[in-house]
Scaffold this active site. Structure first.
Site, short mmCIF file in Angstrom:
data_model
loop_
_atom_site.label_atom_id
_atom_site.label_comp_id
_atom_site.label_asym_id
_atom_site.label_seq_id
_atom_site.Cartn_x
_atom_site.Cartn_y
_atom_site.Cartn_z
N MET A 114 16.74 44.97 57.86
CA MET A 114 16.96 46.00 57.11
C MET A 114 18.26 46.69 56.97
O MET A 114 17.37 47.92 56.96
CB MET A 114 15.33 46.46 56.68
CG MET A 114 14.49 45.05 56.37
SD MET A 114 15.49 44.75 54.16
CE MET A 114 14.97 46.02 52.98
N GLU A 152 30.90 44.70 51.86
CA GLU A 152 30.42 44.85 50.94
C GLU A 152 28.85 43.93 51.00
O GLU A 152 28.55 43.26 50.94
CB GLU A 152 30.64 44.24 49.95
CG GLU A 152 30.50 45.08 48.79
CD GLU A 152 30.96 44.69 47.50
OE1 GLU A 152 32.19 44.13 47.29
OE2 GLU A 152 30.92 45.54 45.95
N LEU A 153 27.55 45.53 50.34
CA LEU A 153 26.07 44.42 50.96
C LEU A 153 25.85 43.40 49.81
O LEU A 153 26.10 44.06 48.89
CB LEU A 153 25.46 45.86 50.14
CG LEU A 153 24.37 45.81 51.04
CD1 LEU A 153 23.88 44.93 51.90
CD2 LEU A 153 23.17 46.80 50.33
N ASP A 154 25.46 42.07 50.04
CA ASP A 154 24.59 41.64 49.51
C ASP A 154 25.98 41.22 48.46
O ASP A 154 25.51 40.55 47.12
CB ASP A 154 23.48 41.90 48.57
CG ASP A 154 22.65 42.74 49.49
OD1 ASP A 154 21.64 42.85 48.89
OD2 ASP A 154 23.00 42.14 50.84
N LYS A 191 25.28 55.13 65.26
CA LYS A 191 25.91 53.63 64.33
C LYS A 191 26.58 52.82 65.39
O LYS A 191 26.14 51.54 65.65
CB LYS A 191 25.80 53.54 63.14
CG LYS A 191 25.58 52.33 62.68
CD LYS A 191 25.69 52.12 61.31
CE LYS A 191 25.08 50.89 60.47
NZ LYS A 191 25.33 50.56 58.78
N SER A 208 18.50 34.27 46.79
CA SER A 208 20.21 33.54 47.46
C SER A 208 20.33 33.65 48.98
O SER A 208 19.74 34.70 49.50
CB SER A 208 21.10 34.35 46.37
OG SER A 208 20.71 35.08 45.09
N THR A 252 29.21 40.01 54.13
CA THR A 252 31.02 40.78 54.52
C THR A 252 30.12 42.71 54.69
O THR A 252 29.18 42.56 54.03
CB THR A 252 30.77 40.43 53.09
OG1 THR A 252 30.66 40.91 52.32
CG2 THR A 252 31.41 38.85 52.48
N ASN A 279 23.44 35.50 55.02
CA ASN A 279 21.74 36.38 54.93
C ASN A 279 20.76 35.94 53.44
O ASN A 279 21.33 35.05 52.44
CB ASN A 279 22.54 38.03 54.22
CG ASN A 279 20.89 38.96 53.57
OD1 ASN A 279 20.12 38.98 54.45
ND2 ASN A 279 21.26 39.09 53.06
N LEU A 321 24.89 46.15 58.20
CA LEU A 321 26.08 45.92 58.88
C LEU A 321 27.04 46.86 59.16
O LEU A 321 28.06 46.70 58.26
CB LEU A 321 26.12 44.82 59.43
CG LEU A 321 24.58 43.60 59.32
CD1 LEU A 321 25.04 42.48 59.92
CD2 LEU A 321 24.12 44.37 61.66
N GLY A 370 8.49 38.24 59.90
CA GLY A 370 9.19 37.21 60.34
C GLY A 370 8.83 35.62 60.12
O GLY A 370 8.76 35.09 60.32
N SER A 371 8.35 35.49 58.16
CA SER A 371 8.13 34.72 57.76
C SER A 371 9.01 33.59 57.78
O SER A 371 9.15 32.10 57.90
CB SER A 371 7.05 34.35 56.38
OG SER A 371 8.41 35.00 55.35
#
Ligand SMILES: Nc1nc2c(c(=O)[nH]1)N[C@@H](CN(C=O)c1ccc(C(=O)N[C@@H](CCC(=O)O)C(=O)O)cc1)CN2
Ligand SMILES: NCC(=O)N[C@@H]1O[C@H](COP(=O)([O-])[O-])[C@@H](O)[C@H]1O
Length: 224
Positions: free
Chosen positions: A92, A145-147, A67, A138, A143, A109, A95, A16-17
């Protein structure tokens, strides 16, 4: 908690930094917002200890056979705190489409690479393996689609001789904190909007990510 302030919910799985950077910015007046909830897929995650119990929500995602059941509960809990913005800060899990679409356009993100390079995991090792001269972080819209969401801003660092994944991760993390605070400052000020596959800043389409300068301010690319 001031009702007039913009409301930020944070999803996280680890120490959590980045959340702490937001909390510190709020405490010293650099970020005019409230953290209204911290949500984790890991009940033992240290990130949860950074906020009062009333702001914590966690379920062991691995304990759900389906899930979709976990993400329905997560989505309902998120909706219940009426966030203006949702930040994945070391969350991690990938979604599901239904959850992303439920909050599309206000879910961000922070990712430890210069997207679109190195989507996914182990970004520092991959940058070293590729022999990259620079690396960084970044912040993008989430969305399905991941990253792959529109990138809002980036912070760049040089890769140094002798860097290993751990040393690189430490230096990237040092730049993630001001980057995330700076993007959230613009977000809560109403300056950011997702516009399809691009970002609109002050109503203008952004064709390349904003750059975090050495003073921790966002600037158009090429002005660093
Ligand atoms: N649908 C989306 N979900 C998430 C995004 C996104 O852009 N779209 N960003 C990520 C964050 N992230 C990188 O920044 C990321 C998180 C998780 C993974 C991953 O492969 N996780 C594995 C392992 C999970 C576990 O073991 O707990 C998995 O979920 O299968 C890659 C990148 C947040 N989610
Ligand atoms: N793919 C997602 C991912 O790797 N995110 C990364 O997890 C770390 C969380 O640190 P923190 O818990 O100290 O904020 C950060 O480096 C963030 O970029």
């Amino acid at each position: 908690m001031n009702a007039a302030k913009r409301r930020i919910a944070v999803l996280a799985s680890g120490r959590g930094s980045n959340l702490q950077a937001l909390l510190d910015a709020i405490a010293d007046g650099r970020l005019d917002a409230d953290i209204v909830g911290v949500f984790s897929d890991k009940p033992a995650a240290p990130v949860l200890q950074r906020v009062p119990d009333a702001l914590r929500w966690s379920r062991d995602a691995r304990s759900y056979a389906d899930k979709a059941d976990y993400e329905r509960e997560l989505g309902d809990a998120l909706a219940a705190c009426a966030p203006d913005w949702i930040v994945c800060a070391g969350y991690m899990r990938i979604l599901g489409d239904a959850l992303v679409e439920r909050f599309r356009g206000r879910m961000l993100n922070i990712h430890p690479s210069l997207l679109p390079k190195y989507r996914g995991l182990k970004t520092h090792a991959r940058a070293l393996e590729a022999g990259d001269a620079e690396h960084g972080a970044s912040v993008h819209f989430v969305t399905p689609e991941l990253d792959a969401g529109a990138v809002i801003a980036q912070a760049r660092i040089p890769v140094l001789p002798g860097d290993d994944p751990e040393s690189l991760a430490r230096r990237v993390l040092e730049r993630e904190h001001p980057l995330l605070v700076a993007v959230l400052q613009w977000a809560v000020s109403g300056r950011l909007n997702e516009r399809g596959t691009t970002v609109a800043v002050d109503g203008h389409t952004l064709f390349t990510p904003l750059h975090l300068d050495c003073a921790g301010r966002l600037a158009p690319p090429g002005t660093e």
